[in-house]
Design an enzyme around this catalytic site. Structure first.
Site, PDB file in Angstrom:
ATOM      1  N   GLY A  47      34.508  37.643  40.310  1.00  0.00           N
ATOM      2  CA  GLY A  47      35.022  38.259  41.536  1.00  0.00           C
ATOM      3  C   GLY A  47      34.463  39.651  41.732  1.00  0.00           C
ATOM      4  O   GLY A  47      34.396  40.430  40.793  1.00  0.00           O
ATOM      5  N   THR A 101      36.304  43.808  36.186  1.00  0.00           N
ATOM      6  CA  THR A 101      37.245  42.921  36.872  1.00  0.00           C
ATOM      7  C   THR A 101      38.428  43.739  37.377  1.00  0.00           C
ATOM      8  O   THR A 101      38.942  44.609  36.656  1.00  0.00           O
ATOM      9  CB  THR A 101      37.785  41.766  35.996  1.00  0.00           C
ATOM     10  N   ASP A 125      41.165  42.490  37.688  1.00  0.00           N
ATOM     11  CA  ASP A 125      42.340  41.929  36.995  1.00  0.00           C
ATOM     12  C   ASP A 125      42.715  42.720  35.739  1.00  0.00           C
ATOM     13  O   ASP A 125      43.834  42.609  35.245  1.00  0.00           O
ATOM     14  CB  ASP A 125      42.080  40.472  36.601  1.00  0.00           C
ATOM     15  N   MET A 174      46.652  40.353  43.687  1.00  0.00           N
ATOM     16  CA  MET A 174      45.769  39.559  42.813  1.00  0.00           C
ATOM     17  C   MET A 174      45.975  39.901  41.337  1.00  0.00           C
ATOM     18  O   MET A 174      46.716  40.825  41.003  1.00  0.00           O
ATOM     19  CB  MET A 174      44.308  39.801  43.191  1.00  0.00           C
ATOM     20  N   ARG A 208      45.532  37.112  38.895  1.00  0.00           N
ATOM     21  CA  ARG A 208      45.657  35.825  38.217  1.00  0.00           C
ATOM     22  C   ARG A 208      46.806  35.836  37.204  1.00  0.00           C
ATOM     23  O   ARG A 208      47.930  36.116  37.609  1.00  0.00           O
ATOM     24  CB  ARG A 208      44.318  35.452  37.553  1.00  0.00           C
ATOM     25  N   GLU A 254      50.150  37.129  42.399  1.00  0.00           N
ATOM     26  CA  GLU A 254      49.706  35.808  42.874  1.00  0.00           C
ATOM     27  C   GLU A 254      49.904  34.744  41.792  1.00  0.00           C
ATOM     28  O   GLU A 254      49.984  33.566  42.076  1.00  0.00           O
ATOM     29  CB  GLU A 254      48.226  35.853  43.254  1.00  0.00           C
ATOM     30  N   GLN A 311      41.896  44.121  48.663  1.00  0.00           N
ATOM     31  CA  GLN A 311      42.194  44.946  47.485  1.00  0.00           C
ATOM     32  C   GLN A 311      40.997  45.100  46.544  1.00  0.00           C
ATOM     33  O   GLN A 311      40.943  46.029  45.758  1.00  0.00           O
ATOM     34  CB  GLN A 311      43.402  44.403  46.720  1.00  0.00           C
TER      35      GLN A 311
HETATM   36  O1  F6P Z   1      38.379  37.478  39.502  1.00  0.00           O
HETATM   37  C1  F6P Z   1      39.229  38.365  40.092  1.00  0.00           C
HETATM   38  C2  F6P Z   1      40.002  37.799  41.224  1.00  0.00           C
HETATM   39  O2  F6P Z   1      40.019  38.797  42.184  1.00  0.00           O
HETATM   40  C3  F6P Z   1      41.420  37.326  40.853  1.00  0.00           C
HETATM   41  O3  F6P Z   1      42.331  38.372  40.829  1.00  0.00           O
HETATM   42  C4  F6P Z   1      41.724  36.349  41.940  1.00  0.00           C
HETATM   43  O4  F6P Z   1      42.646  35.369  41.527  1.00  0.00           O
HETATM   44  C5  F6P Z   1      40.410  35.749  42.204  1.00  0.00           C
HETATM   45  O5  F6P Z   1      39.423  36.687  41.844  1.00  0.00           O
HETATM   46  C6  F6P Z   1      40.244  35.346  43.643  1.00  0.00           C
HETATM   47  O6  F6P Z   1      38.964  34.921  43.877  1.00  0.00           O
HETATM   48  P1  F6P Z   1      38.501  34.266  45.248  1.00  0.00           P
HETATM   49  O7  F6P Z   1      38.600  35.324  46.295  1.00  0.00           O
HETATM   50  O8  F6P Z   1      37.119  33.818  44.993  1.00  0.00           O
HETATM   51  O9  F6P Z   1      39.443  33.156  45.535  1.00  0.00           O
END
Ligand code: F6P
Length: 418
Positions: free
Chosen positions: A15, A144, A146, A192, A194, A249, A305
């Site tokens: 991401g 990341t 995250d 976000m 995960r 999320e 974000q």
């Molecule tokens: O990898 C980071 C991230 O931003 C996570 O927080 C999120 O779940 C995911 O990517 C979302 O990715 P996409 O926008 O490709 O669905």
């Protein structure tokens, strides 16, 4: 004496963030300063490279102003990918092909900027180099929003996303007090991250002399109970007319299912088997509206974000650049199968440095918020969490504004390759 250094290749993976290009700038500048002849950029990471897509970065980064612009340009300049290399024994031919391509380009150092899944690529390629006796060095540069990479105090990209999220939450709280609504109103903000609640926890930073902060914060580290959530929200509404709640999320019920799955917004799954997480706030806003008969709103910060470079943290952008430089330096000095980590030396004044760690201890792992940094009832974060996160959002690094809007580094020629 003849310069024996040959070439470098760098890729971005996973991401995007507001800081990933700052790391790219750090890799590029350090490689040039250390005497490498060419720095190639993979288009869309290892996936694009396998398809033969790469560029010579010198044709695109022409001046020090370009480097400054790159540091302030959100998203992956080179394009990113979520691509999992097969195990070596599953497809040796693919590894042979990759190494042939690297040898043809006379690559000495391979730098990959990414998160825990991307470090799997560094792990596998460096393992293959050992098996075959290749001298190419493979080093990972953490990235990341995250903040879930093991062994590092935090990851570049996290601080800027946290700064934007806390700012947005503060603005939404302010907005909530403007209008009176029958039975009150509840705003649920989905963040976000995960399976890690670092970003959701960072909404606590909205709290200060001029703001109460979010009324509740739900992290994925604690099992989510819809009934308890409704009851807690009801209690909050008895005390105030405008309630703002932050949820991750990635919150899951006790059956192990993501709450977002109850919303039926999407069933998309990526190459790493990760479900797209979206819709938890929409689902909960509907439940609260029905059960408490009040106005609700679901705010999903979504892509904003991780792309908000107008609200970037100076600490974050600076560290991202330094970590990129440290990855290049480590590879130049002979490290392989390693990732750069950030080590915090003190909170106040904030001081940090970098170290090099074995990527095998990092790849595919997830570092989550310690339970003791979350309140006992699971609806807030503790002061320790605040102490940890506060230094990472400090300082501003505004975009270079042209005609009232941020200017980004953009080359039409480069984008034709995508
Ligand atoms: O990898 C980071 C991230 O931003 C996570 O927080 C999120 O779940 C995911 O990517 C979302 O990715 P996409 O926008 O490709 O669905």
């Amino acid at each position: 004496m003849q310069n024996k250094k040959r070439n470098v290749i760098v890729g971005q993976s996973g991401g995007p963030t507001a800081a990933i290009n700052s790391s790219l700038a750090g890799v590029y500048k350090t490689a040039i300063d250390r005497g490498y002849k060419k720095v190639y950029g993979m288009i869309h990471g290892i996936q694009g490279f396998i398809e033969g897509r790469y560029i010579d970065l010198a044709e695109h980064i022409e001046s020090s102003l370009d480097i400054e612009l790159l540091k302030r340009t959100p998203a992956a300049y080179l394009g990113s990918c979520r691509y999992k290399l097969p195990e070596i024994h599953e497809d040796k031919a693919l590894y042979e092909k990759i190494f042939e391509m690297l040898d043809k380009l006379q690559i000495d150092c391979f730098i990959y900027i990414g998160g825990n899944d991307s470090m799997d690529t560094i792990k596998k390629l460096s393992d293959y180099a050992i098996i075959t006796g290749s001298k190419i060095r493979f080093v990972g540069c953490p990235k990341t929003i995250d903040n879930d990479l093991a062994l590092t105090d935090h990851t570049p990209g996290f601080g800027s996303a946290a700064k934007f999220i806390a700012t947005s939450v503060k603005e939404v709280i302010r907005d909530g007090w403007s209008l009176e609504t029958k039975n009150g109103q509840v705003v649920i903000i989905e963040v976000m991250g995960r399976n890690a609640g670092w970003l959701t926890g960072a909404t606590v930073l909205a709290k200060g002399e001029d703001c109460d902060g979010p009324d509740a914060i739900y992290l994925p580290e604690v099992t989510f109970d819809v009934e308890k959530f409704v009851k807690h929200t009801k209690d909050l509404l008895k005390k105030k007319a405008s309630v703002v709640i932050a949820i991750s999320e990635g919150i899951k019920g006790k059956d192990g299912r993501y709450i977002s799955e109850l919303s039926d917004v999407t069933d998309y799954v990526d190459a790493f088997g990760h479900k797209q997480l979206t819709g938890a706030a929409v689902y909960l806003a509907k439940v609260v509206a029905e059960r408490l008969e009040c106005k609700t709103r679901a705010v999903e910060l979504s892509t904003l974000q991780r792309a908000a470079s107008h609200m970037a943290s100076l600490v974050d952008i600076t560290e991202a650049y330094e970590v990129g430089g440290a990855a290049m330096k480590a590879a130049d000095e002979g490290d392989s199968g390693k990732m750069i980590v950030i080590v915090r030396l003190s909170d106040d004044p904030y001081q940090a440095g970098t170290e090099v760690k074995d990527v095998h201890r990092i790849a595919n792992d997830e570092r989550r918020v310690p339970r003791e940094w979350i309140s006992k009832d699971g609806t807030y974060v503790t002061d320790e969490f605040v102490t940890y996160v506060e230094p990472l959002i400090q300082g501003e690094v505004g975009p270079i504004m042209v005609d009232g809007l941020p200017r980004h580094l953009y080359r039409p020629g480069l984008h034709d390759l995508f």
